[in-house]
Design a protein around this motif. Structure first.
Motif, PDB file in Angstrom:
ATOM      1  N   CYS A 290       0.866  -1.029   0.008  1.00 38.92           N
ATOM      2  CA  CYS A 290      -0.159  -0.257  -0.043  1.00 38.92           C
ATOM      3  C   CYS A 290       0.961   1.232   0.000  1.00 38.92           C
ATOM      4  O   CYS A 290       0.249   2.434  -0.064  1.00 38.92           O
TER       5      CYS A 290
ATOM      6  N   LEU B 236       2.469   2.207   2.527  1.00 39.51           N
ATOM      7  CA  LEU B 236       2.585   2.796   4.081  1.00 39.51           C
ATOM      8  C   LEU B 236       3.890   2.688   4.469  1.00 39.51           C
ATOM      9  O   LEU B 236       4.613   3.356   5.279  1.00 39.51           O
TER      10      LEU B 236
ATOM     11  N   SER C  50       3.055   6.902  -3.279  1.00 38.44           N
ATOM     12  CA  SER C  50       2.627   7.326  -1.949  1.00 38.44           C
ATOM     13  C   SER C  50       1.138   6.512  -2.057  1.00 38.44           C
ATOM     14  O   SER C  50       0.759   6.171  -2.954  1.00 38.44           O
ATOM     15  N   PRO C  51       0.758   6.169  -0.695  1.00 39.97           N
ATOM     16  CA  PRO C  51      -0.559   5.655  -0.730  1.00 39.97           C
ATOM     17  C   PRO C  51      -1.562   6.182  -1.473  1.00 39.97           C
ATOM     18  O   PRO C  51      -2.684   5.446  -2.104  1.00 39.97           O
ATOM     19  N   GLU C  52      -1.615   7.632  -1.565  1.00 44.41           N
ATOM     20  CA  GLU C  52      -2.758   7.943  -2.247  1.00 44.41           C
ATOM     21  C   GLU C  52      -2.553   7.605  -3.536  1.00 44.41           C
ATOM     22  O   GLU C  52      -3.693   7.204  -4.148  1.00 44.41           O
TER      23      GLU C  52
ATOM     24  N   VAL D 269      -3.626   4.029  -4.111  1.00 42.84           N
ATOM     25  CA  VAL D 269      -4.906   3.671  -4.012  1.00 42.84           C
ATOM     26  C   VAL D 269      -5.776   4.011  -5.325  1.00 42.84           C
ATOM     27  O   VAL D 269      -6.447   3.259  -6.120  1.00 42.84           O
TER      28      VAL D 269
ATOM     29  N   LEU E 286      -7.490  -1.663   0.698  1.00 38.25           N
ATOM     30  CA  LEU E 286      -7.124  -2.362   1.662  1.00 38.25           C
ATOM     31  C   LEU E 286      -8.117  -2.379   2.821  1.00 38.25           C
ATOM     32  O   LEU E 286      -8.491  -1.149   3.136  1.00 38.25           O
TER      33      LEU E 286
ATOM     34  N   PRO F 267      -7.946  -2.872   6.493  1.00 39.15           N
ATOM     35  CA  PRO F 267      -6.752  -3.029   7.272  1.00 39.15           C
ATOM     36  C   PRO F 267      -7.205  -3.931   8.700  1.00 39.15           C
ATOM     37  O   PRO F 267      -8.320  -3.985   8.786  1.00 39.15           O
TER      38      PRO F 267
END
Ligand SMILES: Nc1ncnc2c1ncn2[C@@H]1O[C@H](COP(=O)(O)OP(=O)(O)OP(=O)(O)O)[C@@H](O)[C@H]1O
Ligand SMILES: [Mg+2]
Lengths: 287, 241
Positions: free
Chosen positions: B48, B50, B69-71, B74, B80, B82
């Motif tokens: 992801c 993170l 980056s996670p953004e 996605v 995910l 979590p």
């Protein structure tokens, strides 16, 4: 007499509440107290006053410009004074905030000099009687404007996509990122909104006390900080409640105890809250 | 669709993943099984964005994820659910769902998806205005899955969706996963509960202290004596005699 003091208290209290919202929103999302909030308030007042002094700008435009300038100052401050320090020990951004506050005060002193500036335009405010209560239309206008801004903020936070995203970042940053929310952008947006509210407060007080000067943000800033703590820092309704309560307590205290203690009352409340109920009246983060 | 090649990751100086390779093909349900502290959550966090990996390659739909980056990740279509659900507790159930679609461009369509999702999971409609923190653990898990689906992911990843749930709720959550699988959703399912996971999965990997020690089809893993001993709770006796 009592009702008059109550109204005085609500008027200043609503202004404290506007500044307290800045403290609380920024704390909610970053976990830091922005002690330069009072200087952002001062910036709003100066921009409006200087624009009006040119005689070419109407009042509403100057008011809006004050808010926007304060908002931009807040965003810039986040960029230079806080963002580079993310992940550092919590005391570090605190010191940076105090430094920024001193810097901005000194800068204003350098640029504008130490003297009070009167508000450039005269409003003709009258006293009207509402339900047997003498009401200054100036106080009425300040109260209405402040409550209106708070209402807008509540609607923004509760009902808009970006408002909810800000709350999500405050609650759980990593999970917010997993939703595709850009946390840095939300932090900047929070500074923008919180600072705009402080700027509005600055303009209102520049009218109310008819004085704009570099250190004008110091006491209101500290009092609004106390108000945010009183209401439960990180909590938006708490900041509003804390501001109003503090304003009223101050006004009644000054009337019935001694006006010399007026400024001390806010800090007595701050100390009392920290000792007795450090989480504030409405505890909790986020919302 | 998703490929990990010799991925290493860790916290601070502590290495946790010591070279993980795995892949998920479109339409597959793949499970990653392992005990406490094996590195399952760490693997998902690396995917992801993170916890960016130190070494190795993570690729999704032909794009390298390592430095994104996670953004951004996605937005490529990874979602995910979590560990521990992580719903936004003070926000309403519907606000949680809306945030699942935050990055989407088509917000109108997202609103329709929200309606459909609430038809499909009536609990999310009944409680739509309630703060998410007031839901039961199982309801929160359904909400967390719904929130991830609101992203319309191309790959859905779940981190121990059965954790801390009553058996009845575990059954319900796995019913949902089965339906998603039948609808063709690609899933990477992390579990300690190997029994449940292997029932729905096509293939699986077994992770132990940061290494993949075993992989195979779900049927093969179910028959493997090591898996039976360590993860399916069958006693030595049963396996050896
Ligand atoms: N934030 C962190 N900082 C430092 N070490 C961590 C952190 N998170 C996990 N670890 C360590 O990394 C190792 C793997 O943890 P991980 O959470 O990936 O395991 P897991 O397989 O998901 O376990 P569980 O089934 O208990 O969730 C553990 O030894 C753990 O102590
Ligand atoms: Mg885990």
């Amino acid at each position: 007499m009592f009702l008059q003091q109550l109204l005085n208290g609500l008027t200043t209290g609503s202004v404290y509440a506007l500044i307290a919202l800045g403290y609380t929103m920024i704390y909610g999302i970053l976990g830091l107290i922005n002690f330069a909030q009072g200087e952002i308030y001062m910036c709003g007042a100066f921009v409006a006053v200087l624009l009006l002094a040119t005689g070419k700008v109407n009042f509403y435009l100057a008011f809006a410009a004050g808010m926007v300038a304060a908002a931009l100052l807040g965003v810039a401050l986040e960029r230079v004074a806080f963002r580079p320090l993310r992940g550092a020990h919590p005391l570090v951004p605190l010191i940076s905030a105090i430094g920024a506050s001193i810097f901005l005060q000194s800068l204003a002193l350098l640029l504008f000099g130490p003297n009070d500036r009167p508000f450039p335009i005269q409003f003709t405010f009258s006293t009207i009687t509402v339900a047997g209560l003498p009401l200054s239309t100036l106080q009425g206008a300040i109260l209405a404007a402040a409550l209106g801004l708070m209402g807008l903020l509540m609607v923004f936070v509760r009902y808009t996509r970006y408002g909810k995203a800000i709350v999500a970042c405050a609650l759980d940053r990593d999970t917010a990122r997993l939703m595709g929310i850009n946390v840095d952008r939300m932090v900047a947006l929070t500074f923008f909104i919180g600072s705009a509210l402080s700027g509005a407060a600055g303009v209102m007080m520049a009218i109310y006390y008819n004085a704009t000067y570099p250190r004008m943000g110091l006491l209101p800033g500290l009092k609004a900080f106390s108000a945010a703590i009183l209401g439960g820092v990180g909590n938006i309704p708490g900041a509003i409640l804390g501001g109003l309560l503090l304003g009223v307590a101050e006004s009644l205290g000054a009337a019935y105890v001694s006006s010399g203690y007026k400024d001390a009352i806010a800090f007595a409340i701050l100390i009392g809250v920290l000792l007795l109920r450090p989480q504030g009246i409405l505890k909790g983060r986020g919302d | 669709m998703l490929t990990l090649k010799s991925v290493q990751a860790g916290y601070g100086r502590l290495p946790v993943l010591k070279g993980i390779s795995l892949h998920v093909r479109p339409g597959e349900v793949v499970t990653l099984i392992g005990g406490n502290g094996a590195g399952k959550t760490t693997t998902l966090q690396a995917i992801c964005g993170l916890l960016p990996p130190r070494k190795g390659l993570i690729e999704f739909a032909g794009q390298e994820l390592n430095r994104l980056s996670p953004e951004r990740i996605v937005a490529l279509g990874l979602a995910l659910v979590p560990e521990g659900r992580r719903v936004f507790r003070t926000l309403s159930v519907s606000a949680n769902l809306e945030l699942g679609a935050f990055h989407r461009q088509d917000q109108k369509q997202a609103r329709r998806d929200l309606g459909e999702l609430q038809e499909r999971f009536p609990i999310l409609k009944e409680r739509s205005r309630q703060p998410a923190g007031t839901l039961s653990g199982g309801e929160q898990q359904i909400l967390a899955i719904g929130r991830a689906l609101m992203a319309r992911p191309r790959l859905l990843m779940l981190d121990e969706p059965s954790m801390g749930l009553a058996p009845r709720m575990v059954t319900q959550v796995y019913e949902i996963l089965k339906e998603l699988k039948e609808a063709g959703t690609t899933i990477l399912l992390v579990e300690q509960n190997a029994r449940a996971a292997l029932k729905v999965a096509d293939r699986g990997y077994v992770l132990e202290t940061g290494r993949i020690i075993l992989d195979g089809t779900a049927a093969e893993l179910k028959e493997d004596p090591e898996v039976q001993r360590a993860y399916l709770g069958k006693g030595y006796r049963e396996v050896w005699e």
